[in-house]
Design a protein around this motif. Structure first.
Motif, PDB file in Angstrom:
ATOM      1  N   ARG A 146       0.859  -1.187   0.000  1.00  0.00           N
ATOM      2  CA  ARG A 146       0.000   0.000   0.000  1.00  0.00           C
ATOM      3  C   ARG A 146       0.891   1.231   0.000  1.00  0.00           C
ATOM      4  O   ARG A 146       2.009   1.199   0.482  1.00  0.00           O
ATOM      5  CB  ARG A 146      -0.889   0.018   1.244  1.00  0.00           C
ATOM      6  N   THR A 147       0.355   2.319  -0.511  1.00  0.00           N
ATOM      7  CA  THR A 147       1.048   3.599  -0.458  1.00  0.00           C
ATOM      8  C   THR A 147      -0.004   4.700  -0.303  1.00  0.00           C
ATOM      9  O   THR A 147      -1.202   4.423  -0.378  1.00  0.00           O
ATOM     10  CB  THR A 147       1.931   3.838  -1.707  1.00  0.00           C
ATOM     11  N   ILE A 148       0.449   5.897  -0.056  1.00  0.00           N
ATOM     12  CA  ILE A 148      -0.477   7.020   0.053  1.00  0.00           C
ATOM     13  C   ILE A 148      -0.932   7.437  -1.346  1.00  0.00           C
ATOM     14  O   ILE A 148      -0.257   7.174  -2.337  1.00  0.00           O
ATOM     15  CB  ILE A 148       0.161   8.206   0.812  1.00  0.00           C
ATOM     16  N   LYS A 149      -2.088   8.094  -1.433  1.00  0.00           N
ATOM     17  CA  LYS A 149      -2.658   8.485  -2.730  1.00  0.00           C
ATOM     18  C   LYS A 149      -1.947   9.697  -3.332  1.00  0.00           C
ATOM     19  O   LYS A 149      -1.748   9.778  -4.534  1.00  0.00           O
ATOM     20  CB  LYS A 149      -4.142   8.788  -2.569  1.00  0.00           C
ATOM     21  N   GLN A 150      -1.583  10.650  -2.468  1.00  0.00           N
ATOM     22  CA  GLN A 150      -0.923  11.861  -2.963  1.00  0.00           C
ATOM     23  C   GLN A 150       0.066  12.378  -1.931  1.00  0.00           C
ATOM     24  O   GLN A 150       0.019  11.994  -0.762  1.00  0.00           O
ATOM     25  CB  GLN A 150      -1.944  12.942  -3.283  1.00  0.00           C
ATOM     26  N   SER A 151       0.964  13.230  -2.370  1.00  0.00           N
ATOM     27  CA  SER A 151       1.977  13.799  -1.481  1.00  0.00           C
ATOM     28  C   SER A 151       1.335  14.715  -0.445  1.00  0.00           C
ATOM     29  O   SER A 151       0.278  15.291  -0.683  1.00  0.00           O
ATOM     30  CB  SER A 151       2.988  14.611  -2.292  1.00  0.00           C
ATOM     31  N   PHE A 152       1.988  14.833   0.716  1.00  0.00           N
ATOM     32  CA  PHE A 152       1.571  15.796   1.734  1.00  0.00           C
ATOM     33  C   PHE A 152       2.793  16.272   2.492  1.00  0.00           C
ATOM     34  O   PHE A 152       3.846  15.640   2.470  1.00  0.00           O
ATOM     35  CB  PHE A 152       0.519  15.209   2.686  1.00  0.00           C
ATOM     36  N   GLU A 153       2.649  17.420   3.166  1.00  0.00           N
ATOM     37  CA  GLU A 153       3.751  18.032   3.893  1.00  0.00           C
ATOM     38  C   GLU A 153       3.307  18.395   5.298  1.00  0.00           C
ATOM     39  O   GLU A 153       2.177  18.831   5.512  1.00  0.00           O
ATOM     40  CB  GLU A 153       4.210  19.289   3.152  1.00  0.00           C
ATOM     41  N   LYS A 166      12.737  23.919  14.018  1.00  0.00           N
ATOM     42  CA  LYS A 166      11.655  23.793  13.057  1.00  0.00           C
ATOM     43  C   LYS A 166      12.049  22.748  12.008  1.00  0.00           C
ATOM     44  O   LYS A 166      13.175  22.770  11.495  1.00  0.00           O
ATOM     45  CB  LYS A 166      11.382  25.134  12.379  1.00  0.00           C
ATOM     46  N   VAL A 167      11.129  21.840  11.726  1.00  0.00           N
ATOM     47  CA  VAL A 167      11.396  20.789  10.744  1.00  0.00           C
ATOM     48  C   VAL A 167      10.234  20.677   9.762  1.00  0.00           C
ATOM     49  O   VAL A 167       9.105  21.038  10.073  1.00  0.00           O
ATOM     50  CB  VAL A 167      11.636  19.418  11.417  1.00  0.00           C
ATOM     51  N   ASN A 168      10.534  20.188   8.571  1.00  0.00           N
ATOM     52  CA  ASN A 168       9.532  19.919   7.540  1.00  0.00           C
ATOM     53  C   ASN A 168       9.647  18.453   7.149  1.00  0.00           C
ATOM     54  O   ASN A 168      10.749  17.917   7.055  1.00  0.00           O
ATOM     55  CB  ASN A 168       9.772  20.762   6.299  1.00  0.00           C
ATOM     56  N   LEU A 169       8.513  17.849   6.871  1.00  0.00           N
ATOM     57  CA  LEU A 169       8.452  16.462   6.411  1.00  0.00           C
ATOM     58  C   LEU A 169       7.558  16.432   5.186  1.00  0.00           C
ATOM     59  O   LEU A 169       6.454  16.968   5.215  1.00  0.00           O
ATOM     60  CB  LEU A 169       7.863  15.557   7.501  1.00  0.00           C
ATOM     61  N   VAL A 170       8.044  15.845   4.108  1.00  0.00           N
ATOM     62  CA  VAL A 170       7.246  15.683   2.900  1.00  0.00           C
ATOM     63  C   VAL A 170       7.180  14.187   2.602  1.00  0.00           C
ATOM     64  O   VAL A 170       8.209  13.512   2.566  1.00  0.00           O
ATOM     65  CB  VAL A 170       7.866  16.428   1.697  1.00  0.00           C
ATOM     66  N   CYS A 171       5.980  13.677   2.410  1.00  0.00           N
ATOM     67  CA  CYS A 171       5.775  12.267   2.067  1.00  0.00           C
ATOM     68  C   CYS A 171       5.222  12.181   0.654  1.00  0.00           C
ATOM     69  O   CYS A 171       4.304  12.934   0.294  1.00  0.00           O
ATOM     70  CB  CYS A 171       4.800  11.604   3.041  1.00  0.00           C
ATOM     71  N   HIS A 172       5.800  11.281  -0.135  1.00  0.00           N
ATOM     72  CA  HIS A 172       5.376  11.078  -1.519  1.00  0.00           C
ATOM     73  C   HIS A 172       4.923   9.633  -1.692  1.00  0.00           C
ATOM     74  O   HIS A 172       5.470   8.732  -1.047  1.00  0.00           O
ATOM     75  CB  HIS A 172       6.527  11.343  -2.487  1.00  0.00           C
ATOM     76  N   PRO A 173       3.971   9.388  -2.593  1.00  0.00           N
ATOM     77  CA  PRO A 173       3.591   8.000  -2.902  1.00  0.00           C
ATOM     78  C   PRO A 173       4.814   7.239  -3.414  1.00  0.00           C
ATOM     79  O   PRO A 173       5.664   7.803  -4.098  1.00  0.00           O
ATOM     80  CB  PRO A 173       2.544   8.146  -4.013  1.00  0.00           C
ATOM     81  N   ALA A 174       4.897   5.977  -3.061  1.00  0.00           N
ATOM     82  CA  ALA A 174       6.041   5.154  -3.460  1.00  0.00           C
ATOM     83  C   ALA A 174       5.748   4.380  -4.740  1.00  0.00           C
ATOM     84  O   ALA A 174       4.604   4.037  -5.034  1.00  0.00           O
ATOM     85  CB  ALA A 174       6.382   4.170  -2.337  1.00  0.00           C
ATOM     86  N   GLU A 175       6.805   4.107  -5.481  1.00  0.00           N
ATOM     87  CA  GLU A 175       6.701   3.225  -6.639  1.00  0.00           C
ATOM     88  C   GLU A 175       6.540   1.790  -6.138  1.00  0.00           C
ATOM     89  O   GLU A 175       6.993   1.448  -5.036  1.00  0.00           O
ATOM     90  CB  GLU A 175       7.961   3.326  -7.498  1.00  0.00           C
ATOM     91  N   GLU A 176       5.926   0.949  -6.920  1.00  0.00           N
ATOM     92  CA  GLU A 176       5.735  -0.447  -6.560  1.00  0.00           C
ATOM     93  C   GLU A 176       7.080  -1.116  -6.254  1.00  0.00           C
ATOM     94  O   GLU A 176       8.063  -0.906  -6.968  1.00  0.00           O
ATOM     95  CB  GLU A 176       5.045  -1.187  -7.711  1.00  0.00           C
ATOM     96  N   ASN A 177       7.118  -1.885  -5.159  1.00  0.00           N
ATOM     97  CA  ASN A 177       8.297  -2.639  -4.713  1.00  0.00           C
ATOM     98  C   ASN A 177       9.483  -1.768  -4.297  1.00  0.00           C
ATOM     99  O   ASN A 177      10.606  -2.245  -4.246  1.00  0.00           O
ATOM    100  CB  ASN A 177       8.755  -3.640  -5.788  1.00  0.00           C
TER     101      ASN A 177
END
Length: 77
Positions: free
Chosen positions: A4-11, A22-33
């Motif tokens: 499973r992966t997330i549907k879209q990026s978020f920050e 102060k920190v920033n985190l960005v999550c992106h959907p992953a490619e299969e495997n």
């Protein structure tokens, strides 16, 4: 194995747990495997560390990943 992966990026923005900075985190959907990867964009060449058991450096009070001289701390949060 089911993946499973997330549907879209978020920050997210916030205050670092151990540094208080102060920190920033960005999550992106992953490619299969591809698995989970952490990218240190605050460091030269933006090194990437895979969330893989062989990269675990420490589990004392938190999980720390290490690759070469680069660390990612408290990944379980």
């Amino acid at each position: 194995m089911k993946q499973r992966t997330i549907k879209q990026s978020f920050e997210l923005e916030g205050i670092g747990l151990h540094t208080g900075e102060k920190v920033n985190l960005v999550c992106h959907p992953a490619e299969e495997n591809s698995g989970i990867k952490f990218k240190r964009v605050d460091l030269e060449n933006a090194p990437v560390i895979d969330a893989y058991i062989m990269n675990v450096d420490s589990t004392y009070r938190s999980t720390c990943l290490k690759k070469n001289d680069v660390f990612i701390y408290t990944i379980e949060h």
